[in-house]
Design a protein around this motif. Sequence first.
Motif, PDB file in Angstrom:
ATOM      1  N   VAL A 182       0.827  -1.212   0.000  1.00 55.14           N
ATOM      2  CA  VAL A 182       0.000   0.000   0.000  1.00 55.14           C
ATOM      3  C   VAL A 182       0.863   1.264   0.000  1.00 55.14           C
ATOM      4  CG1 VAL A 182      -1.581   1.351   1.446  1.00 55.14           C
ATOM      5  CG2 VAL A 182      -2.019  -1.081   1.030  1.00 55.14           C
ATOM      6  N   SER A 183       1.969   1.234   0.748  1.00 57.86           N
ATOM      7  CA  SER A 183       2.796   2.443   0.877  1.00 57.86           C
ATOM      8  C   SER A 183       3.767   2.643  -0.282  1.00 57.86           C
ATOM      9  CB  SER A 183       3.587   2.386   2.191  1.00 57.86           C
ATOM     10  OG  SER A 183       4.483   1.280   2.183  1.00 57.86           O
ATOM     11  N   SER A 184       3.797   1.723  -1.239  1.00 66.71           N
ATOM     12  CA  SER A 184       4.766   1.854  -2.327  1.00 66.71           C
ATOM     13  C   SER A 184       4.138   1.801  -3.716  1.00 66.71           C
ATOM     14  CB  SER A 184       5.840   0.757  -2.222  1.00 66.71           C
ATOM     15  OG  SER A 184       5.248  -0.525  -2.249  1.00 66.71           O
ATOM     16  N   VAL A 185       3.232   0.861  -3.959  1.00 65.67           N
ATOM     17  CA  VAL A 185       2.677   0.690  -5.314  1.00 65.67           C
ATOM     18  C   VAL A 185       1.650   1.784  -5.602  1.00 65.67           C
ATOM     19  CG1 VAL A 185       1.457  -0.849  -6.883  1.00 65.67           C
ATOM     20  CG2 VAL A 185       3.068  -1.792  -5.206  1.00 65.67           C
ATOM     21  N   ALA A 186       1.889   2.528  -6.695  1.00 69.23           N
ATOM     22  CA  ALA A 186       0.988   3.618  -7.071  1.00 69.23           C
ATOM     23  C   ALA A 186       0.010   3.201  -8.162  1.00 69.23           C
ATOM     24  CB  ALA A 186       1.806   4.817  -7.556  1.00 69.23           C
ATOM     25  N   LEU A 187       0.468   2.352  -9.083  1.00 69.82           N
ATOM     26  CA  LEU A 187      -0.375   1.993 -10.224  1.00 69.82           C
ATOM     27  C   LEU A 187       0.122   0.689 -10.827  1.00 69.82           C
ATOM     28  CD1 LEU A 187      -1.874   4.163 -12.995  1.00 69.82           C
ATOM     29  CD2 LEU A 187      -0.197   2.460 -13.704  1.00 69.82           C
ATOM     30  N   ILE A 188      -0.809  -0.112 -11.332  1.00 65.93           N
ATOM     31  CA  ILE A 188      -0.468  -1.354 -12.042  1.00 65.93           C
ATOM     32  C   ILE A 188      -1.187  -1.335 -13.381  1.00 65.93           C
ATOM     33  CG2 ILE A 188      -0.498  -3.868 -11.987  1.00 65.93           C
ATOM     34  CD1 ILE A 188      -0.842  -3.649  -8.929  1.00 65.93           C
ATOM     35  N   THR A 189      -0.463  -1.606 -14.439  1.00 68.52           N
ATOM     36  CA  THR A 189      -1.089  -1.698 -15.753  1.00 68.52           C
ATOM     37  C   THR A 189      -0.787  -3.060 -16.362  1.00 68.52           C
ATOM     38  OG1 THR A 189      -1.165  -0.756 -17.999  1.00 68.52           O
ATOM     39  CG2 THR A 189       0.877  -0.496 -16.788  1.00 68.52           C
ATOM     40  N   ALA A 190      -1.847  -3.766 -16.752  1.00 68.46           N
ATOM     41  CA  ALA A 190      -1.700  -5.036 -17.461  1.00 68.46           C
ATOM     42  C   ALA A 190      -1.882  -4.767 -18.945  1.00 68.46           C
ATOM     43  CB  ALA A 190      -2.746  -6.037 -16.978  1.00 68.46           C
ATOM     44  N   GLN A 191      -1.256  -5.574 -19.782  1.00 65.92           N
ATOM     45  CA  GLN A 191      -1.386  -5.319 -21.207  1.00 65.92           C
ATOM     46  C   GLN A 191      -1.241  -6.581 -22.044  1.00 65.92           C
ATOM     47  OE1 GLN A 191       2.164  -2.550 -21.302  1.00 65.92           O
ATOM     48  NE2 GLN A 191       2.571  -3.689 -23.192  1.00 65.92           N
ATOM     49  N   ARG A 192      -1.768  -6.496 -23.259  1.00 63.54           N
ATOM     50  CA  ARG A 192      -1.602  -7.500 -24.300  1.00 63.54           C
ATOM     51  C   ARG A 192      -1.391  -6.757 -25.614  1.00 63.54           C
ATOM     52  NH1 ARG A 192      -2.078  -9.817 -20.176  1.00 63.54           N
ATOM     53  NH2 ARG A 192      -3.193 -11.752 -19.680  1.00 63.54           N
ATOM     54  N   LEU A 193      -0.898  -7.463 -26.612  1.00 63.76           N
ATOM     55  CA  LEU A 193      -0.798  -6.908 -27.957  1.00 63.76           C
ATOM     56  C   LEU A 193      -1.774  -7.639 -28.865  1.00 63.76           C
ATOM     57  CD1 LEU A 193       3.078  -6.562 -28.424  1.00 63.76           C
ATOM     58  CD2 LEU A 193       1.434  -4.730 -27.994  1.00 63.76           C
ATOM     59  N   VAL A 194      -2.531  -6.879 -29.638  1.00 64.42           N
ATOM     60  CA  VAL A 194      -3.430  -7.464 -30.634  1.00 64.42           C
ATOM     61  C   VAL A 194      -3.036  -6.914 -32.007  1.00 64.42           C
ATOM     62  CG1 VAL A 194      -5.351  -7.808 -29.055  1.00 64.42           C
ATOM     63  CG2 VAL A 194      -5.160  -5.645 -30.287  1.00 64.42           C
ATOM     64  N   ARG A 195      -3.315  -7.708 -33.026  1.00 65.93           N
ATOM     65  CA  ARG A 195      -2.957  -7.276 -34.377  1.00 65.93           C
ATOM     66  C   ARG A 195      -3.887  -6.163 -34.862  1.00 65.93           C
ATOM     67  NH1 ARG A 195      -2.876 -12.628 -37.800  1.00 65.93           N
ATOM     68  NH2 ARG A 195      -4.686 -13.036 -36.462  1.00 65.93           N
TER      69      ARG A 195
END
Length: 402
Positions: free
Chosen positions: A278-291
Amino acid sequence: MVAPNRPGPASPGTEDAPVVTYLDQILAEAVKLRASDLHFEPFEHSYRVRLRIDGELREMPAPARALKDKLASRIKVLSQLDIAEKRMPQDGRMKLQRPQGPALDLRVSTLPTLFGEKVVIRILSPDASGLCIDDLGYEEEEQSRLLNAIRQPHGMVLVTGPTGSGKTQSLYACQNVLNAPQVNIATVEDPCEIHLPGVNQVNVHDKAGLTFAVALRAFLRQDPDVLMVGEVRDLETADIAIKAAQTGHLVLSTLHTHDAPSALSRLRNMGIAPYNIVSSVALITAQRLVRRLCPHCKQATEIEPQRLRDAGLPDRFWPTAVNAYGPVGCDQCHKGFNGRIGIFQVMPISDVIADLILQEASTSTIAAQAQREGVLTLRQSGLRKVVQGITSLQEVLGATSE
């Protein structure tokens, strides 16, 4: 032509000319077709060469099977590997000189198989100085959340996804936003894929004892502002990275998880206490690539509105008209697709999500709260690009799960 990183052996003899010619030709074709990887695969009665183009493998004309050992040896010589070692995997690099444009960096990996050495060559961009965050595929509100997080003076931003989902490009694009004369940026990677002018980049060297954790400790004595860790693999690395984020540094890193909420469970499973997350992580982004659909030949196609609703498209993104398209194929694309684009799940750690982390809530509970706060799933992000005519419904359904 391919050039070794330093002066190599004398020019190949006449008997090696077919190998040299074939290798030069297939590399030139790979660059022309914008391939990311080349696979040289020996089998008992055949030899296969494939290129990965826009995430898909395409088979290419192969040389005579009798040349397989000479081809592997040629690649190993150019990438400064031990040609006598055929029982253990090896990793190396070489340069591809081009008539026009900068030389390309090639990363080489060999693997002993039952019928010879398989060789995979990854083609890397010469530099990422022109990699712009606007080109990755973030929707406006997603990009705004990401930029807000990386412009904070401290905290951790995590990018998650499987191998080949574009995580490294996203981190390099973030560094390009931050890279300025008044900012000290240091990265540790395994290996450094793209050179970033103005950024201090370090390669992991496990045999020499230079691990992610060792490099991170050294960085903290080098007056850093921004730290980039290629991957948080273990508790030691995660612990140092989190402490760095808590003590006035911005930390960028990656994890291998299915989606953004799962990254929190992964950190807990590593042994990181909820209050430290809680005191360190500000944001998480998950991703994939699509054609991306080829703009020259894509064809309008009808999609039942209920099918998009069943797939998960939120009502607030429902268009007045669905401009859906499908692939056709022309001489300017590969099976109706040309290039790839990212789809993203960008989840800031809000006060409510922080409370759920402290309560050690389940991943599904945190995911549901993120949805209530307007965070799209990867599937929903992809469906937005379907109704925008950027990619096809089949492509998004194949790349995501609900």
